[in-house]
Motif scaffolding. Structure first.
Motif, PDB file in Angstrom:
ATOM      1  N   ILE A 105     -25.197 -31.421  62.278  1.00  0.00           N
ATOM      2  CA  ILE A 105     -26.090 -31.117  63.406  1.00  0.00           C
ATOM      3  C   ILE A 105     -26.950 -29.885  63.092  1.00  0.00           C
ATOM      4  O   ILE A 105     -28.147 -29.847  63.406  1.00  0.00           O
ATOM      5  CB  ILE A 105     -25.254 -30.944  64.696  1.00  0.00           C
ATOM      6  N   LYS A 106     -26.334 -28.926  62.432  1.00  0.00           N
ATOM      7  CA  LYS A 106     -27.082 -27.723  62.022  1.00  0.00           C
ATOM      8  C   LYS A 106     -28.211 -28.140  61.070  1.00  0.00           C
ATOM      9  O   LYS A 106     -29.368 -27.729  61.230  1.00  0.00           O
ATOM     10  CB  LYS A 106     -26.105 -26.756  61.334  1.00  0.00           C
TER      11      LYS A 106
ATOM     12  N   LYS B 138     -35.980 -30.023  61.848  1.00  0.00           N
ATOM     13  CA  LYS B 138     -36.801 -30.200  63.060  1.00  0.00           C
ATOM     14  C   LYS B 138     -36.406 -31.434  63.889  1.00  0.00           C
ATOM     15  O   LYS B 138     -37.264 -32.085  64.503  1.00  0.00           O
ATOM     16  CB  LYS B 138     -38.305 -30.278  62.711  1.00  0.00           C
ATOM     17  N   ILE B 139     -35.122 -31.776  63.811  1.00  0.00           N
ATOM     18  CA  ILE B 139     -34.631 -32.826  64.716  1.00  0.00           C
ATOM     19  C   ILE B 139     -33.694 -32.132  65.703  1.00  0.00           C
ATOM     20  O   ILE B 139     -32.541 -31.808  65.369  1.00  0.00           O
ATOM     21  CB  ILE B 139     -33.905 -33.958  63.948  1.00  0.00           C
ATOM     22  N   PRO B 140     -34.177 -31.851  66.900  1.00  0.00           N
ATOM     23  CA  PRO B 140     -33.350 -31.083  67.834  1.00  0.00           C
ATOM     24  C   PRO B 140     -32.172 -31.902  68.355  1.00  0.00           C
ATOM     25  O   PRO B 140     -32.352 -33.017  68.858  1.00  0.00           O
ATOM     26  CB  PRO B 140     -34.313 -30.721  68.976  1.00  0.00           C
TER      27      PRO B 140
ATOM     28  N   LEU C 154     -32.881 -36.321  72.360  1.00  0.00           N
ATOM     29  CA  LEU C 154     -33.881 -37.107  73.076  1.00  0.00           C
ATOM     30  C   LEU C 154     -33.961 -38.469  72.399  1.00  0.00           C
ATOM     31  O   LEU C 154     -33.733 -38.583  71.186  1.00  0.00           O
ATOM     32  CB  LEU C 154     -35.229 -36.382  73.058  1.00  0.00           C
ATOM     33  N   ARG C 155     -34.297 -39.483  73.179  1.00  0.00           N
ATOM     34  CA  ARG C 155     -34.243 -40.859  72.662  1.00  0.00           C
ATOM     35  C   ARG C 155     -35.030 -41.025  71.360  1.00  0.00           C
ATOM     36  O   ARG C 155     -34.595 -41.696  70.427  1.00  0.00           O
ATOM     37  CB  ARG C 155     -34.761 -41.833  73.730  1.00  0.00           C
TER      38      ARG C 155
ATOM     39  N   LEU D 255     -32.345 -42.433  66.456  1.00  0.00           N
ATOM     40  CA  LEU D 255     -32.166 -43.252  65.242  1.00  0.00           C
ATOM     41  C   LEU D 255     -32.035 -42.382  63.990  1.00  0.00           C
ATOM     42  O   LEU D 255     -31.212 -42.647  63.126  1.00  0.00           O
ATOM     43  CB  LEU D 255     -33.313 -44.250  65.087  1.00  0.00           C
ATOM     44  N   ALA D 256     -32.843 -41.330  63.930  1.00  0.00           N
ATOM     45  CA  ALA D 256     -32.778 -40.431  62.763  1.00  0.00           C
ATOM     46  C   ALA D 256     -31.405 -39.758  62.696  1.00  0.00           C
ATOM     47  O   ALA D 256     -30.827 -39.592  61.613  1.00  0.00           O
ATOM     48  CB  ALA D 256     -33.882 -39.381  62.860  1.00  0.00           C
ATOM     49  N   ILE D 257     -30.868 -39.403  63.842  1.00  0.00           N
ATOM     50  CA  ILE D 257     -29.557 -38.730  63.869  1.00  0.00           C
ATOM     51  C   ILE D 257     -28.468 -39.715  63.429  1.00  0.00           C
ATOM     52  O   ILE D 257     -27.619 -39.404  62.585  1.00  0.00           O
ATOM     53  CB  ILE D 257     -29.267 -38.163  65.281  1.00  0.00           C
ATOM     54  N   ILE D 258     -28.524 -40.927  63.955  1.00  0.00           N
ATOM     55  CA  ILE D 258     -27.515 -41.931  63.602  1.00  0.00           C
ATOM     56  C   ILE D 258     -27.599 -42.263  62.111  1.00  0.00           C
ATOM     57  O   ILE D 258     -26.588 -42.395  61.428  1.00  0.00           O
ATOM     58  CB  ILE D 258     -27.679 -43.198  64.492  1.00  0.00           C
ATOM     59  N   HIS D 259     -28.814 -42.359  61.618  1.00  0.00           N
ATOM     60  CA  HIS D 259     -29.036 -42.642  60.199  1.00  0.00           C
ATOM     61  C   HIS D 259     -28.313 -41.595  59.330  1.00  0.00           C
ATOM     62  O   HIS D 259     -27.621 -41.920  58.374  1.00  0.00           O
ATOM     63  CB  HIS D 259     -30.547 -42.643  59.936  1.00  0.00           C
ATOM     64  N   LYS D 260     -28.479 -40.347  59.703  1.00  0.00           N
ATOM     65  CA  LYS D 260     -27.847 -39.249  58.942  1.00  0.00           C
ATOM     66  C   LYS D 260     -26.314 -39.310  59.086  1.00  0.00           C
ATOM     67  O   LYS D 260     -25.578 -39.121  58.108  1.00  0.00           O
ATOM     68  CB  LYS D 260     -28.408 -37.917  59.460  1.00  0.00           C
TER      69      LYS D 260
END
Ligand code: PMV
Length: 339
Positions: free
Chosen positions: A272-273, A279-281, A297-298, A302-307
């Motif tokens: 998360i850090k 720049k993905i809050p 935010l919606r 997808l970018a967060i899940i991808h990571k």
């Protein structure tokens, strides 16, 4: 005898400003106010009906099997509170199912006791107001008071010794902030070793940082309510994360030490850090278990899940929007004759 059958779907909630500690264990009165959002993806479905005449015990089926004795006793104690309130000796048949791991820090007790409260209110036709229902659900599990309602819910700690002013209220409904998304990362599905009840007692009695958390959390609560009203995502996220870290700091400094986290919990906090550095809050919060909920935010989910998917040790990833109010369905009563 008239046969009623009630079905309730309720939702788990995640506290942005946490509840941890009781000022009265019997009445389940908290040391502080808390604020949560309902999680539409994590639901409990509960059916209740009257047990046949002359049945001496309640029947409780949790996730398809007879509930284990500790859980069963907790539920029966709660049914006794409701029986006393409704002035009845009637026994019940309760069938309840979570669509997510039970007692792994994913608030199954919140959605479970909220569903049970709403179902029995309907079955026994007690006709309690929403506010009274939140107080009753609180007796099963504190956080259940917040699952009586959907959207953004504040549970006021109250001051009175009888608990009559310790109730939950909806601040904004589930339509207030469509973009707000919660990613639920499950790293361990097992039941927690130390119940939140015991964990709270130990923290309140022994942590040197507990009172500091209480003071700072009260200030965060004021701030987060206005940040939610204006949909200030970064501020909501920062306050949520700070409150979670403050609570776990108090927990970790208890004697004996309590630690609900595991190595995956730490690894996800690190991810998360890194996401924020790119720049993905996104911000995390964790309850009494190792699983993490990420606020985002919606547009970034997808970018967060991808990571996250590149990371080892993750059992499942769920995405949730904010839950509406629970749904109560009364099956049409039909006449039935006892033989
Ligand atoms: O209601 P309980 O006893 O399951 O306690 C919930 C405690 C936390 O989930 C850690 C925090 C909260 O406010 O939900």
């Amino acid at each position: 005898m008239t046969k009623h059958n009630i079905t309730v779907t309720s939702f788990a909630n995640i506290a942005l400003i946490k509840y941890w500690g009781k000022r009265d264990e019997r009445l389940m009165l908290p040391t502080k106010s808390s604020l949560s959002i309902g999680l539409q993806t994590l639901s409990t479905i509960t059916h209740v009906s009257f047990s046949p005449h002359n049945t001496l015990r309640d029947t409780i089926i949790l996730n398809g099997t007879c509930a284990q004795s500790r859980t069963q006793q907790k539920i029966i104690n709660f049914l006794d509170i409701i029986r006393a309130q409704a002035k009845t000796t009637q026994r019940f048949t309760v069938t309840t199912k979570n669509n997510f791991p039970t007692a792994a820090g994913l608030a199954s007790s919140a959605s479970g006791f909220a569903a049970l409260t709403l179902a029995l209110n309907e079955l026994l036709q007690i006709n309690l107001s929403k506010q009274e229902l939140t107080k009753l659900a609180r007796r099963g599990s504190g956080s259940a008071s917040r699952s009586i309602l959907g959207g953004f819910v504040l549970w006021n700690k109250g001051e009175l010794p009888d608990g009559s002013d310790s109730y939950a209220q909806q601040l904004f409904d589930h339509t207030h902030w469509h973009e707000l998304t919660v990613i639920i990362v499950i790293v361990d599905q097992k039941e927690k070793i130390i119940s939140s009840r015991d964990g709270m007692r130990i923290t309140v009695q022994t942590s040197p940082f507990y009172n500091q958390w209480l003071t700072e959390s009260a200030i965060r609560l004021e701030k987060i309510i206005s940040a939610i009203a204006t949909k200030n995502f970064n501020l909501v996220g920062q306050l949520t994360q700070e409150d979670c870290l403050g609570m776990h700091h108090a927990i970790h400094t208890s004697v004996p030490v309590i630690d609900y986290w595991n190595p995956q919990t730490h690894a996800i906090m690190q991810t998360i850090k890194e996401l924020n550095e790119h720049k993905i809050p996104c911000y995390f919060t964790i309850d009494a278990g190792p699983n993490i909920k990420i606020l985002c935010l919606r547009e970034h989910s997808l970018a967060i899940i991808h990571k996250l998917k590149k990371q080892s040790g993750i059992q499942s990833i769920l995405t949730s929007t904010i839950a509406p109010n629970p749904i109560v369905i009364r099956e049409q009563p039909r006449e039935q004759h006892d033989h």
